[in-house]
Enzyme design. Structure first.
Site, PDB file in Angstrom:
ATOM      1  N   GLY A   1       0.804  -1.217   0.000  1.00 49.68           N
ATOM      2  CA  GLY A   1       0.000   0.000   0.000  1.00 49.68           C
ATOM      3  C   GLY A   1       0.835   1.263   0.000  1.00 49.68           C
ATOM      4  CG  HIS A   2       3.440   1.928   2.493  1.00 44.18           C
ATOM      5  ND1 HIS A   2       2.571   2.846   3.029  1.00 44.18           N
ATOM      6  CD2 HIS A   2       3.518   0.912   3.390  1.00 44.18           C
ATOM      7  CE1 HIS A   2       2.155   2.408   4.221  1.00 44.18           C
ATOM      8  NE2 HIS A   2       2.713   1.230   4.453  1.00 44.18           N
TER       9      HIS A   2
ATOM     10  CG  HIS B   1       0.329   2.338   8.317  1.00 51.28           C
ATOM     11  ND1 HIS B   1       1.468   2.706   8.994  1.00 51.28           N
ATOM     12  CD2 HIS B   1       0.704   1.386   7.432  1.00 51.28           C
ATOM     13  CE1 HIS B   1       2.489   1.986   8.544  1.00 51.28           C
ATOM     14  NE2 HIS B   1       2.056   1.184   7.594  1.00 51.28           N
TER      15      HIS B   1
END
Lengths: 333, 333
Positions: B56-57, B219
């Protein structure tokens, strides 16, 4: 509207100031009128390549200025064509005596203003050729366009023509290659969300919680249909299906497959789309020989993507592989 | 939730499949367990560098695998630490006989699992050093972290240590450089919107129409304060102010300035932020000697940015400038 900006009317000027500071020594950013050129321009004896268009599509076009790609780019205000004086000044600044190619996306304002600039440049004794890119298969005419819109193939044309110019090819050949790239390329996009221009301050179009716009333009222009949300697989079937049918791309073709993010979509999702595109093409016997995955031609903060396919031959492949050194695309020999 | 995905539970696997297809020949993507390695690994006699963390990064970490940067990356599920068996397998696959450096972002799960992996690797006779990155000045402890979070400095450490390893420097020196980069770097971020994980399907946190989260984590962890929307200038004053005070960075320092997009923010805005950061540092006598502007460590679709400063010296500058050839960072000598 939440954006990382100061006053909406200053966004383009301030972003260009950031580009000038971040890439000092490699790019020159001229103000009044605005154009961005490679620091070593004009390159004597080399065909110069100039493109441009409204801002809000970064890294296009300014991020593609540099050795192996554009000599200059003319940024307009957000989603607004640059003015003829910008293109004229840029052309005068980068023409190295071998003529200049203008690569123009097919939007009415861009085409009109680039034509005026070319006339003015010719009056000054410069040689200018223009090629209009119109690869978007979504719709025949659109909000700002007569005929098809120019989208992803622009990036590919800038790279391939830039490489040809760097090799010392004459203007007629470089322009011919640009037409070839356009003729062999097709694109279509989808929006999951609208974009919001800084000056408007609200979304360009309304899209329901579960709706998407298939065939959207890079300024939020309407596409083919608004439909309920779909999976990546279904969307690739739709987008790539329209692209493949149009040229058509057929079994045995080797292509460059370009999955482009619209600005608000993370890279992780673009790779999911790329995997689906690979599956789709493999099923049809079309081989991906080269690829490009990332956000290269954006629509501000729009979530979504576009798919562009270019049917390659040996020469186009070689020119795609040639070194390029720009903020947005960079690789060695 | 609108995303370019198929089933939420398949996102990471399918994105990795896309990465494998897009970068075949340069990267190898191993499944069960998941790790990404450079195609020519192990490189005999070279210190290997392994990093990893939740997905997700992107492009972090998988996009930074390649000559001049990482030998391998271990992707966990979205915002979830990879497991020790991933780090162990990756370490075994890329260790070239000169030992392996694990670069670990300071999140409790990452630290614990990397430590277990190092113990297991040592049991197998491998030499492993670990450096924990904790450059985020926003908060002391956080949702998933004891101490400071590891953010933007990770990208810089991976690049600089990768260059040192490529030069043939021994493990102790490469690890020492990693600690140096961490000690000399500070970061802080801001969110204009939340991110939405595929599995949750709704925003990780709620932010009002005109609210922003200053000091946010990658996050969506809470930061220092929630405040009304502000201009780019005010945000840079806040973020860079906190960063500069913390080290502190002082007049005469030369820095690498890194403006990082969080995934949902277009490049145009990042350049506006960069121009403001340049102004802020110039006022304080801090010189930007190198810069990086783009979305390199993202938080899915979060809109926002982070600012990282690294105080350079001649050696760090030289290693930053060294060639790198990865999907996410690429330049020649």
């Amino acid at each position: 509207m939440k954006k990382l900006i100061n006053r909406p009317e200053d966004v383009v000027r301030e972003a260009l100031a950031g580009i000038a500071l971040a890439h000092a020594g490699r790019l020159v950013v001229h103000t009044d009128p605005h154009w961005i050129a490679r620091a070593d321009a004009p390159v004597a004896g080399k065909v110069a390549i100039v493109s441009g268009g409204g801002s809000g599509h970064e890294p296009l076009h300014g991020g593609f200025v540099g050795p192996g790609m554009l000599d200059a780019a003319c940024p307009g205000e957000v989603f607004t064509s640059p003015t003829p004086d910008q293109m004229l000044a840029a052309t005068q600044a980068v023409d190295g005596g071998a003529g200049t190619l203008h690569i123009v996306k097919n939007y009415t304002g861009d085409v009109m203003n680039f034509e005026m600039a070319a006339d003015l440049a010719r009056d000054e004794g410069l040689t200018v050729e223009q090629v209009v890119i119109d690869d978007d298969v979504a719709v025949k005419d659109s909000l700002y366009t007569a005929g098809r819109r120019g989208v992803g193939a622009t990036v590919l044309a800038e790279k391939i023509c830039g490489a040809a110019a760097e090799e010392g090819r004459p203007l007629a050949e470089v322009a011919g290659l640009c037409r070839t790239v356009n003729e062999r390329s097709r694109s279509m996009g989808v929006a999951l969300t609208s974009c919001t221009t800084p000056m408007a301050g609200k979304p360009t179009f309304d899209l329901g919680e579960d709706e998407i716009e298939v065939g959207v333009g890079i300024h939020g222009e309407p596409g083919r249909e608004r439909r309920p949300q779909a999976t990546a697989r279904e969307l690739v079937d739709t987008l790539a299906g329209a692209v493949v049918e149009d040229l058509p791309f057929t079994s045995g073709d080797k292509v460059l497959a370009f999955v482009n993010g619209m600005g608000g979509t993370p890279l992780m999702e673009l790779y999911v789309v790329y995997a689906e595109l690979h599956r789709f093409l493999e099923e049809r016997g079309v081989e991906i020989a080269r690829n490009l995955v990332g956000s290269y031609m954006t629509a501000l903060d729009m979530a979504g993507c576009s798919i562009t396919l270019l049917r390659l031959d040996d020469e186009l492949t070689r020119l795609w592989d040639a070194p390029v050194d720009t903020p947005g695309l960079r690789w060695g020999a």
